[in-house]
Design a protein around this motif. Structure first.
Motif, PDB file in Angstrom:
ATOM      1  N   ASN A  83       0.836  -1.187   0.000  1.00 23.45           N
ATOM      2  CA  ASN A  83       0.000   0.000   0.000  1.00 23.45           C
ATOM      3  C   ASN A  83       0.872   1.238   0.000  1.00 23.45           C
ATOM      4  N   ARG A  84       0.280   2.344  -0.453  1.00 22.51           N
ATOM      5  CA  ARG A  84       0.926   3.650  -0.443  1.00 22.51           C
ATOM      6  C   ARG A  84       0.368   4.404   0.752  1.00 22.51           C
ATOM      7  N   LEU A  85       1.217   5.178   1.405  1.00 23.01           N
ATOM      8  CA  LEU A  85       0.791   5.978   2.548  1.00 23.01           C
ATOM      9  C   LEU A  85       0.616   7.430   2.140  1.00 23.01           C
ATOM     10  N   LEU A  86      -0.290   8.121   2.807  1.00 23.04           N
ATOM     11  CA  LEU A  86      -0.431   9.557   2.592  1.00 23.04           C
ATOM     12  C   LEU A  86       0.776  10.253   3.223  1.00 23.04           C
ATOM     13  N   PRO A  87       1.032  11.504   2.855  1.00 24.23           N
ATOM     14  CA  PRO A  87       2.193  12.223   3.395  1.00 24.23           C
ATOM     15  C   PRO A  87       2.142  12.353   4.922  1.00 24.23           C
ATOM     16  N   PRO A  88       3.291  12.588   5.563  1.00 23.44           N
ATOM     17  CA  PRO A  88       3.358  12.695   7.025  1.00 23.44           C
ATOM     18  C   PRO A  88       2.420  13.730   7.636  1.00 23.44           C
ATOM     19  N   VAL A  89       2.045  14.764   6.893  1.00 21.19           N
ATOM     20  CA  VAL A  89       1.128  15.764   7.464  1.00 21.19           C
ATOM     21  C   VAL A  89      -0.222  15.147   7.803  1.00 21.19           C
ATOM     22  N   ALA A  90      -0.548  13.996   7.215  1.00 20.04           N
ATOM     23  CA  ALA A  90      -1.809  13.316   7.506  1.00 20.04           C
ATOM     24  C   ALA A  90      -1.689  12.370   8.707  1.00 20.04           C
ATOM     25  N   SER A 102      -1.676  10.398  24.653  1.00 22.82           N
ATOM     26  CA  SER A 102      -1.423  11.723  24.074  1.00 22.82           C
ATOM     27  C   SER A 102      -1.202  11.545  22.576  1.00 22.82           C
ATOM     28  N   THR A 103      -1.637  12.528  21.809  1.00 26.99           N
ATOM     29  CA  THR A 103      -1.467  12.479  20.362  1.00 26.99           C
ATOM     30  C   THR A 103      -0.856  13.781  19.869  1.00 26.99           C
ATOM     31  N   THR A 104      -0.099  13.681  18.808  1.00 27.89           N
ATOM     32  CA  THR A 104       0.434  14.871  18.134  1.00 27.89           C
ATOM     33  C   THR A 104       0.232  14.683  16.642  1.00 27.89           C
ATOM     34  N   ASP A 105       0.059  15.772  15.937  1.00 27.86           N
ATOM     35  CA  ASP A 105      -0.092  15.716  14.491  1.00 27.86           C
ATOM     36  C   ASP A 105       1.266  15.481  13.856  1.00 27.86           C
ATOM     37  N   GLY A 106       1.261  14.676  12.803  1.00 27.85           N
ATOM     38  CA  GLY A 106       2.477  14.435  12.044  1.00 27.85           C
ATOM     39  C   GLY A 106       3.392  13.421  12.700  1.00 27.85           C
ATOM     40  N   PRO A 107       4.556  13.199  12.085  1.00 26.63           N
ATOM     41  CA  PRO A 107       5.513  12.230  12.618  1.00 26.63           C
ATOM     42  C   PRO A 107       6.212  12.768  13.864  1.00 26.63           C
ATOM     43  N   TYR A 108       6.800  11.862  14.613  1.00 28.08           N
ATOM     44  CA  TYR A 108       7.462  12.220  15.861  1.00 28.08           C
ATOM     45  C   TYR A 108       8.683  13.097  15.636  1.00 28.08           C
TER      46      TYR A 108
END
Length: 165
Positions: A83-90, A102-108
């Protein structure tokens, strides 16, 4: 069979890859691929640029390259899934510390190369897996990490894929 476009780093002929038998330690007869005596590998595709960042013509050609590659490994019996992944901003990063989510947007972490997709393949050994991974179009503009998938009894039991020992 050559994969890639002339003048692009992927224009290399690795020759045909054929199913093989008789590998000691590999799993016998996979019901998904029908191949015998193989191991599974995860091929993580990373690149500086995602499909969304390419020109329309480059993205269209890249999709076509992936279609040809995927058709080829389906025919050779190496294909398990992809599968293809959407960009890290997603992306959303999830952590649990002391029972608190806890959650944060984007990659760590900020990295230049981004995880863009994956293939799960079957191969007789790491060498064959590397030859398959070298044909993934993402390797021509980024890199592909090839990692064996754990299929030991404890792992398969923990994942509910085998009866308890």
């Amino acid at each position: 069979m050559a994969f890639g476009r002339p003048g692009v780093r992927g224009d290399v002929d690795f020759g045909p890859i054929r199913p093989t038998r008789g590998m000691t330690g590999a799993k016998p007869g996979n019901p998904i691929t029908g191949r015998e005596n193989t191991m599974k590998f995860l091929c993580l595709i990373c690149a500086d640029k995602t499909m969304e960042q390419m020109s329309e013509a480059d993205a269209e050609q890249h999709f076509q390259d992936y279609t040809e590659f995927t058709d080829a490994i389906r025919q050779s019996g190496h294909f398990v899934g992809c599968n293809r992944l959407l960009p890290p901003v997603a992306a959303t990063t999830v952590r649990v510390r002391k029972g608190k989510i806890s959650t944060t947007d984007g990659p760590y972490v900020e990295t230049k190369e981004q995880l863009g997709g994956y293939y799960v393949i079957e191969a007789k050994d790491l060498n064959e897996a590397i030859l398959v991974a070298a044909r993934i179009p993402g390797a021509w503009i980024g890199c592909v990490e090839v990692r064996p998938i754990a299929e030991d009894a404890k792992t398969l039991t923990a994942l509910g894929l085998a009866a308890p020992v």
